[in-house]
Design an enzyme around this catalytic site. Structure first.
Site, mmCIF file in Angstrom:
data_model
loop_
_atom_site.group_PDB
_atom_site.id
_atom_site.type_symbol
_atom_site.label_atom_id
_atom_site.label_comp_id
_atom_site.label_asym_id
_atom_site.label_seq_id
_atom_site.Cartn_x
_atom_site.Cartn_y
_atom_site.Cartn_z
ATOM 1 N N LYS A 13 0.992 -1.055 -0.113
ATOM 2 C CA LYS A 13 0.092 -0.049 0.033
ATOM 3 C C LYS A 13 0.901 1.295 -0.095
ATOM 4 O O LYS A 13 1.876 1.514 0.801
ATOM 5 C CB LYS A 13 -0.952 -0.037 1.297
ATOM 6 N N PRO A 98 9.694 -5.303 2.268
ATOM 7 C CA PRO A 98 10.076 -5.011 3.451
ATOM 8 C C PRO A 98 9.311 -4.876 4.501
ATOM 9 O O PRO A 98 8.176 -4.232 4.407
ATOM 10 C CB PRO A 98 11.022 -3.811 3.133
ATOM 11 N N ALA A 101 7.905 -0.508 6.953
ATOM 12 C CA ALA A 101 8.656 0.237 5.904
ATOM 13 C C ALA A 101 7.656 0.975 5.421
ATOM 14 O O ALA A 101 8.230 1.808 4.181
ATOM 15 C CB ALA A 101 9.160 -1.061 4.618
ATOM 16 N N GLY A 105 2.710 -3.420 4.642
ATOM 17 C CA GLY A 105 2.969 -4.917 4.475
ATOM 18 C C GLY A 105 2.197 -5.912 5.220
ATOM 19 O O GLY A 105 1.199 -6.668 4.927
ATOM 20 N N ASP A 140 -4.716 0.686 9.262
ATOM 21 C CA ASP A 140 -4.410 0.743 7.939
ATOM 22 C C ASP A 140 -5.030 -0.669 7.249
ATOM 23 O O ASP A 140 -4.915 -0.824 5.981
ATOM 24 C CB ASP A 140 -2.913 0.592 7.621
#
Ligand code: C5P
Length: 292
Positions: A13, A98, A101, A105, A140
């Site tokens: 994202k 990663p 980050a 993720g 998120d």
């Protein structure tokens, strides 16, 4: 209902813009952000079975931390609290992105887990229990449930309708440092010039790639960039490197960093830039990709 292994992608994202509107009484910050999703992705599989477990593998698995703490399991547990007799099983997560980050993720992995469980259990994609479980898992996660370009507001709970944006050719770069999100927010307001004018540009439903990039350059920013660079100056170096590459129209940080991205006119320019950057900085994570 499906009985074989189910699989889905968990795309990175990316915040094309991230404007901080203010601080709430509970200490969290109100945000306004144009979010897109990258071709670069983790992959999540679910083998239906008894109980709930997770195996993590792939190039960035070591940085993902212990499986027990992973957001995939937390999301599954939150859904199991809301749906009686939820069928689960063994998740296998291939980590390519990663961790910690600024590209969501872990949140995208959690949302992918909810999608797979919904599909295994015959829950419709708009079942409010999925959204509830997502919100409980992390701010998120809800926007990652249906990974399409959108405006996101509040602390992530107010999600606009999908936007019909043109594909953007990008290079994502992580200089292999991680900046804790709380530290970036703590530093916000202490770095000169780190909060821009309040208005976020309105993004029309249909727009050409060129016009979108112009809009992002003229009126968009990531307010967390200055405090993140103050915490980890190599983020500023990564942005300068991107800006110096042929054909780079815009370079900006995503989320609270440390991943930055550059936007290019076409796929060839992005691939060429990624190759040049890999040679110059072999220890960095560099990926040519498409944002949608
Ligand atoms: O959402 P996450 O748990 O990653 O946030 C970590 C910290 O970042 C929060 O505890 C808070 O200090 C800060 N934060 C914030 N406003 C947001 C998101 C995070 O102040 N919208």
């Amino acid at each position: 209902m499906p009985s074989g292994v189910l699989a889905t992608r968990a795309p990175a994202k990316v915040n094309l813009t991230l404007h901080v509107l203010g601080r709430r009484p509970d200490g969290y910050h109100e945000l306004e952000s144009l979010v897109v999703f990258a071709g670069a992705a983790d992959r999540l599989e679910l083998e239906p079975g008894d109980g709930l477990s997770l195996r993590i593998e792939g190039p960035t698995a070591a940085a993902a931390g212990p499986a027990d703490d992973n957001l995939v399991l937390r999301a599954a547990r939150h859904l199991a609290e809301r749906v009686a007799f939820l069928r689960m099983g063994t998740f296998r997560l291939t980590k390519n992105l990663p961790a910690a980050a600024g590209i969501g993720g872990g949140s995208s992995d959690a949302a992918a887990a909810l999608r797979l469980l919904a599909s295994l259990n015959g829950l419709p994609a708009d079942d409010p229990r999925l959204f509830d479980a997502a919100r409980r898992t992390g701010a998120d996660v809800p926007v990652c449930l249906d990974p399409r370009a959108r405006m996101m507001r509040g602390v992530g709970e107010r999600i606009g309708p999908p936007l019909d944006l043109p594909p953007l050719f990008a290079v994502m770069v992580n200089p292999r440092v991680s900046v804790p999100t709380p530290e970036v927010f703590r530093r916000l307001g202490r770095v000169p010039g780190d909060l821009g004018p309040p208005d976020h540009p309105a993004v029309p439903g249909r727009i050409s790639a060129g016009d979108l990039v112009s809009l992002l350059v003229a009126g968009g920013r990531n307010d967390l960039e200055p405090p993140a660079i103050a915490a980890e100056p190599v983020i500023g170096t990564a942005l300068s490197r991107l800006r110096a590459l042929d054909g780079c129209r815009l370079a900006r940080m995503s989320g609270s960093g440390a991943t930055v991205f550059g936007l290019f006119d076409d796929c060839r320019a992005a691939s060429r830039a990624a190759r040049a950057l890999r040679v110059a900085e072999p220890s960095w994570w560099v990926k040519a990709t498409v944002f949608r």
